[in-house]
Design an enzyme around this catalytic site. Structure first.
Site, mmCIF file in Angstrom:
data_model
loop_
_atom_site.group_PDB
_atom_site.id
_atom_site.type_symbol
_atom_site.label_atom_id
_atom_site.label_comp_id
_atom_site.label_asym_id
_atom_site.label_seq_id
_atom_site.Cartn_x
_atom_site.Cartn_y
_atom_site.Cartn_z
ATOM 1 C CB SER A 11 -0.960 0.229 1.216
ATOM 2 O OG SER A 11 -0.196 -0.065 2.334
ATOM 3 C CB SER A 133 16.637 -7.768 8.082
ATOM 4 O OG SER A 133 16.932 -7.568 9.478
HETATM 5 N N1 LIG Z 1 12.158 2.697 5.164
HETATM 6 C C1 LIG Z 1 13.048 2.239 6.080
HETATM 7 O O1 LIG Z 1 14.063 3.304 6.833
HETATM 8 C C2 LIG Z 1 13.333 0.984 6.437
HETATM 9 C C3 LIG Z 1 14.616 0.531 7.230
HETATM 10 C C4 LIG Z 1 14.675 -0.926 7.318
HETATM 11 C C5 LIG Z 1 13.760 -1.775 7.284
HETATM 12 N N2 LIG Z 1 12.356 -1.349 6.610
HETATM 13 C C6 LIG Z 1 11.349 -2.333 6.459
HETATM 14 O O2 LIG Z 1 10.933 -2.229 5.172
HETATM 15 C C7 LIG Z 1 9.656 -2.646 5.277
HETATM 16 C C8 LIG Z 1 8.779 -1.610 4.435
HETATM 17 O O3 LIG Z 1 8.771 -0.337 5.047
HETATM 18 P P1 LIG Z 1 8.614 0.927 4.397
HETATM 19 O O4 LIG Z 1 9.625 1.728 4.686
HETATM 20 O O5 LIG Z 1 8.230 0.891 2.896
HETATM 21 O O6 LIG Z 1 7.465 1.703 5.407
HETATM 22 P P2 LIG Z 1 5.923 1.778 4.926
HETATM 23 O O7 LIG Z 1 5.846 2.880 3.820
HETATM 24 O O8 LIG Z 1 4.900 2.241 6.304
HETATM 25 O O9 LIG Z 1 5.227 0.625 4.547
HETATM 26 C C9 LIG Z 1 4.911 -0.818 5.379
HETATM 27 C C10 LIG Z 1 3.742 -1.501 4.650
HETATM 28 O O10 LIG Z 1 3.598 -2.554 5.471
HETATM 29 C C11 LIG Z 1 2.265 -2.848 5.806
HETATM 30 N N3 LIG Z 1 1.800 -3.438 6.802
HETATM 31 C C12 LIG Z 1 1.673 -3.020 8.068
HETATM 32 N N4 LIG Z 1 1.318 -4.166 8.652
HETATM 33 C C13 LIG Z 1 0.669 -4.844 7.871
HETATM 34 C C14 LIG Z 1 -0.131 -6.116 8.116
HETATM 35 N N5 LIG Z 1 -0.552 -6.552 9.483
HETATM 36 N N6 LIG Z 1 -0.475 -6.723 7.013
HETATM 37 C C15 LIG Z 1 -0.108 -6.233 5.790
HETATM 38 N N7 LIG Z 1 0.671 -5.263 5.447
HETATM 39 C C16 LIG Z 1 1.091 -4.564 6.595
HETATM 40 C C17 LIG Z 1 1.556 -1.362 5.400
HETATM 41 O O11 LIG Z 1 0.370 -1.384 5.095
HETATM 42 P P3 LIG Z 1 -0.662 -0.391 5.849
HETATM 43 O O12 LIG Z 1 -0.741 0.875 4.766
HETATM 44 O O13 LIG Z 1 -2.006 -1.123 5.877
HETATM 45 O O14 LIG Z 1 -0.065 0.232 7.097
HETATM 46 C C18 LIG Z 1 2.705 -0.854 4.620
HETATM 47 O O15 LIG Z 1 2.108 -1.201 3.080
HETATM 48 C C19 LIG Z 1 9.245 -3.011 6.619
HETATM 49 O O16 LIG Z 1 9.422 -4.250 6.829
HETATM 50 C C20 LIG Z 1 10.176 -2.189 7.447
HETATM 51 O O17 LIG Z 1 10.389 -2.643 8.818
HETATM 52 C C21 LIG Z 1 12.146 0.039 6.111
#
Ligand SMILES: NC(=O)c1ccc[n+]([C@@H]2O[C@H](COP(=O)([O-])OP(=O)(O)OC[C@H]3O[C@@H](n4cnc5c(N)ncnc54)[C@H](OP(=O)(O)O)[C@@H]3O)[C@@H](O)[C@H]2O)c1
Length: 294
Positions: A11, A133
């Site tokens: 999303s 991760s």
């Molecule tokens: N951005 C960074 O700096 C960073 C660094 C290290 C790791 N990560 C990892 O990268 C991944 C993606 O993060 P992002 O940065 O893209 O953040 P983000 O924009 O907040 O995206 C997170 C996604 O996970 C979804 N989600 C959360 N809970 C869920 C559930 N129960 N079932 C299905 N989907 C769910 C959210 O959906 P909703 O819209 O419904 O909430 C959203 O689509 C995560 O695992 C995060 O820990 C990110």
């Protein structure tokens, strides 16, 4: 050969961008989100099928969703366990419920999704499992324990998984991400929220994390558009990974990831230099060789 990817959490952020990057390289993707309305932009894209999927659902529901996903293009070659969120708070203030909520998505969500997909990959002896991760799995900071523990746990479990499935020709990778400029720390997502019953002794610790997050949000060094390109490179062995046969389990992304992982390794080496004799002083005098884990 074109591949079919199944991606959780499409999303927003990395998941959303990854869908477009996958299709742009000629692969196809089943984009999933817990709110399927957030996937509307993909509906007319012939390389994308959408599916409602909350990774915290019970295993039988996840199994049924993976079955549905399989029917979309007739195959699944790559699973990306991307769904996740950042939970915060100091130990004494967070509840067991807070911790479970964090683990249900970041840890059990990925575990259960993988458990559903594994029979498919095992039976045909191929497939790629990706886990997103974080540097938080390499560095725990005050008030960051919920998120860090979920990613530390994920890394431990995936290290074992890698050992279990490599003989089945299943590739497993932990993408260790530095800080990328998504919405992950925004006020309506991961920005730290204080417990309803704050304990004054922890004010400074909590505030340091909150201020760091506020100062970081929107200024993260990592470009998510480039991150998703590198993720597709990993799976398709393209770009600088062209023709690379064996990639390691852990793949850092972002210069801050390199820095934090390196610092952890150096600190660990120093610790071992300093404490090796002390540690070894607990061995039995008549110690015999036992099988090594490696
Ligand atoms: N951005 C960074 O700096 C960073 C660094 C290290 C790791 N990560 C990892 O990268 C991944 C993606 O993060 P992002 O940065 O893209 O953040 P983000 O924009 O907040 O995206 C997170 C996604 O996970 C979804 N989600 C959360 N809970 C869920 C559930 N129960 N079932 C299905 N989907 C769910 C959210 O959906 P909703 O819209 O419904 O909430 C959203 O689509 C995560 O695992 C995060 O820990 C990110």
């Amino acid at each position: 050969m074109t591949k079919v990817w199944l991606v959780t959490g499409c999303s927003s952020g990395l998941g959303k961008l990854l869908v477009l990057a996958i299709v742009a390289r000629g692969d196809r993707v089943i984009a999933t989100a817990r709110n399927v309305a957030a996937l509307k932009q993909f509906e007319d894209n012939p390389g994308v099928r959408t599916l409602q999927l909350d990774v915290t659902a019970e295993q039988d529901i996840i199994d049924a969703k993976v079955h549905d996903a399989l029917g979309k293009f007739g195959q699944i070659d790559v699973l990306v366990n991307n769904a996740g969120f950042v939970g915060s708070g100091v130990w004494e203030e967070v509840s067991h419920k807070d911790a479970l909520r964090q683990f249900e998505t970041n840890f059990f969500g990925a575990m259960n999704m993988t458990r559903s997909v594994l029979p498919l990959f095992r039976s045909r002896k191929s497939g790629t499992l990706l886990f997103v991760s974080s540097i938080a799995a390499w560095l725990g900071v005050g008030a960051g324990g919920l998120y860090s523990s979920s990613k530390f746990a994920l890394e431990g479990a995936v290290e074992s998984l890698h050992d279990e499935v490599k003989h089945l020709n299943i590739n497993t990778h932990l993408l260790v991400l530095g800080q990328f400029r998504t919405e992950i720390l925004s006020a309506d997502r991961g920005l730290a929220r204080r417990s309803e019953n704050p304990i004054p002794e922890y004010d400074a610790i909590f505030d340091a994390l909150l201020q760091r997050q506020i100062a970081t949000d929107g200024k993260q060094p990592g470009d998510p558009q480039l991150a998703v390109q590198r993720i597709v490179d990993v799976v398709r062995r393209e770009g600088v990974l062209h023709n690379v046969e064996n990639l390691p389990l852990r793949i850092p992304l972002g210069s801050d990831a390199v820095e934090i992982m390196r610092r952890k390794c150096e600190e660990t080496m120093r610790l071992l230099d300093d404490l090796a004799l002390f540690a070894k002083s607990t061995d039995f005098a008549d110690v015999h060789a036992v099988p090594s884990y490696r």
